[in-house]
Design a protein around this motif. Structure first.
Motif, PDB file in Angstrom:
ATOM      1  N   LEU A 168       0.816  -1.222   0.000  1.00 36.56           N
ATOM      2  CA  LEU A 168       0.000   0.000   0.000  1.00 36.56           C
ATOM      3  C   LEU A 168       0.848   1.270   0.000  1.00 36.56           C
ATOM      4  O   LEU A 168       0.362   2.341  -0.386  1.00 36.56           O
ATOM      5  N   ASP A 197       3.012   1.955  -2.039  1.00 37.38           N
ATOM      6  CA  ASP A 197       3.148   2.378  -3.433  1.00 37.38           C
ATOM      7  C   ASP A 197       2.071   3.384  -3.829  1.00 37.38           C
ATOM      8  O   ASP A 197       2.222   4.083  -4.836  1.00 37.38           O
ATOM      9  N   PHE A 198       0.994   3.435  -3.049  1.00 41.02           N
ATOM     10  CA  PHE A 198      -0.162   4.249  -3.429  1.00 41.02           C
ATOM     11  C   PHE A 198      -0.414   5.397  -2.460  1.00 41.02           C
ATOM     12  O   PHE A 198      -1.492   5.997  -2.479  1.00 41.02           O
ATOM     13  N   GLU A 199       0.563   5.700  -1.624  1.00 39.30           N
ATOM     14  CA  GLU A 199       0.366   6.755  -0.625  1.00 39.30           C
ATOM     15  C   GLU A 199       0.079   8.106  -1.268  1.00 39.30           C
ATOM     16  O   GLU A 199      -0.768   8.868  -0.793  1.00 39.30           O
ATOM     17  N   ALA A 229      -3.484   8.100  -2.587  1.00 41.10           N
ATOM     18  CA  ALA A 229      -4.434   8.113  -1.471  1.00 41.10           C
ATOM     19  C   ALA A 229      -4.489   9.488  -0.823  1.00 41.10           C
ATOM     20  O   ALA A 229      -5.535   9.910  -0.302  1.00 41.10           O
ATOM     21  N   LYS A 281     -10.477   5.990  -5.827  1.00 44.50           N
ATOM     22  CA  LYS A 281      -9.084   5.672  -5.507  1.00 44.50           C
ATOM     23  C   LYS A 281      -8.955   4.267  -4.942  1.00 44.50           C
ATOM     24  O   LYS A 281      -8.030   3.527  -5.311  1.00 44.50           O
ATOM     25  N   ILE A 320      -6.701   1.412  -6.738  1.00 50.49           N
ATOM     26  CA  ILE A 320      -5.648   0.733  -5.976  1.00 50.49           C
ATOM     27  C   ILE A 320      -5.909  -0.763  -5.941  1.00 50.49           C
ATOM     28  O   ILE A 320      -4.990  -1.581  -6.090  1.00 50.49           O
ATOM     29  N   SER A 321      -7.173  -1.155  -5.771  1.00 47.70           N
ATOM     30  CA  SER A 321      -7.494  -2.584  -5.721  1.00 47.70           C
ATOM     31  C   SER A 321      -7.177  -3.280  -7.041  1.00 47.70           C
ATOM     32  O   SER A 321      -6.769  -4.444  -7.051  1.00 47.70           O
ATOM     33  N   PHE A 338      -3.361  -3.661  -6.966  1.00 42.05           N
ATOM     34  CA  PHE A 338      -2.797  -4.113  -5.689  1.00 42.05           C
ATOM     35  C   PHE A 338      -2.015  -5.427  -5.791  1.00 42.05           C
ATOM     36  O   PHE A 338      -0.943  -5.574  -5.209  1.00 42.05           O
ATOM     37  N   VAL A 367       1.025   7.195 -11.708  1.00 47.00           N
ATOM     38  CA  VAL A 367       0.878   5.860 -11.121  1.00 47.00           C
ATOM     39  C   VAL A 367       0.722   4.807 -12.216  1.00 47.00           C
ATOM     40  O   VAL A 367       1.377   3.753 -12.188  1.00 47.00           O
ATOM     41  N   TYR A 391       3.536   2.120 -13.247  1.00 50.09           N
ATOM     42  CA  TYR A 391       3.184   0.714 -13.063  1.00 50.09           C
ATOM     43  C   TYR A 391       3.472  -0.078 -14.338  1.00 50.09           C
ATOM     44  O   TYR A 391       4.061  -1.167 -14.296  1.00 50.09           O
TER      45      TYR A 391
END
Length: 232
Positions: free
Chosen positions: A112, A114-116, A119, A140, A144-145, A148, A174, A178
């Motif tokens: 998680l 990676d997504f701060e 978020a 969001k 993220i899911s 993930f 992002v 990715y």
């Protein structure tokens, strides 16, 4: 690789999808664009076996989603909030995803991180159920899911919806980071032409369920043709 052959779906008199042949190559970042009713979400739902085609087939890395669920191990997707378990908090939701995937809580927490930035301090630590988050923060959680578990194929329907301008810019980074880090295939539908052109190496233009143009998009080369189509 995703192969679509003779794929057709009709609702009454309305043709929602009519694609004779279309291939999405490994590593593509494909932007799927079109006006309302063009068939983008219908196509996604057939790719994910959420909607049965009237004719034709979809094959994902040699697997027909209508015949086997093995594709679910390497595909991440978010279409709408129906994909979420909204009576959980975001923390509980990702702990659940991690648990069913064999991850420890430490590994979940590390992933998680990676997504701060996406978020933005508004998703985690809020002591809110997902159902009580704003539309943007639900979006969001969904995005993220989809990323993930680091799937090699990612399908996102209108991911820029509900996000403020800062979050939209962060999301662009992002997604491109990715793809670069994993070599994944990304398929993204969006009404936001500029964001789509910015991140995609290929653009598919849908009209009444038909792919009418398949445009290479090196350094935004599809932009002029798209502006002419939508502006005309």
């Amino acid at each position: 690789m995703i192969e679509i052959k003779n794929l057709k779906k009709q609702f009454g008199e309305t043709v929602a999808c009519n694609i004779d042949a279309f291939t999405i190559n490994d590593g593509d970042i494909l932007g799927l664009v079109g006006n309302n009713g063009a068939g983008k979400t219908t196509l996604f739902r057939m790719l994910l076996d959420l909607l049965q085609a009237d004719e034709g087939s979809v094959v994902i890395d040699g697997i027909n989603p209508a015949e086997s669920e093995a594709w679910k191990q390497f595909v991440g997707a978010y279409i709408d909030e129906g994909f979420l378990i909204d009576f959980l908090t975001p923390e509980e939701y990702f702990a659940f995803l991690g648990k069913i995937s064999g991850m420890t809580q430490t590994e979940v927490d590390e992933r998680l991180k990676d997504f701060e930035q996406l978020a933005a301090g508004e998703v985690f630590g809020q002591k809110k159920l997902i159902r009580n988050l704003s539309a943007g923060n639900k979006q969001k959680v969904g995005i993220i899911s989809a990323l993930f578990l680091r799937p090699k194929i990612v399908i996102l329907d209108e991911p820029f919806n509900f996000l403020d301008p800062s979050s939209q810019l962060i999301l662009k980074h992002v997604l491109t980071d990715y793809a670069q880090a994993t070599g994944a295939t990304l398929i993204i539908s969006s009404h936001n032409l500029q964001h789509t052109v910015d991140i995609s190496n290929r653009i598919a233009l849908l009209e009444h369920g038909v792919v009418i143009r398949d445009l290479p998009n090196s350094q935004g080369s599809a932009n002029a043709e798209l502006e002419e189509y939508f502006g005309g």
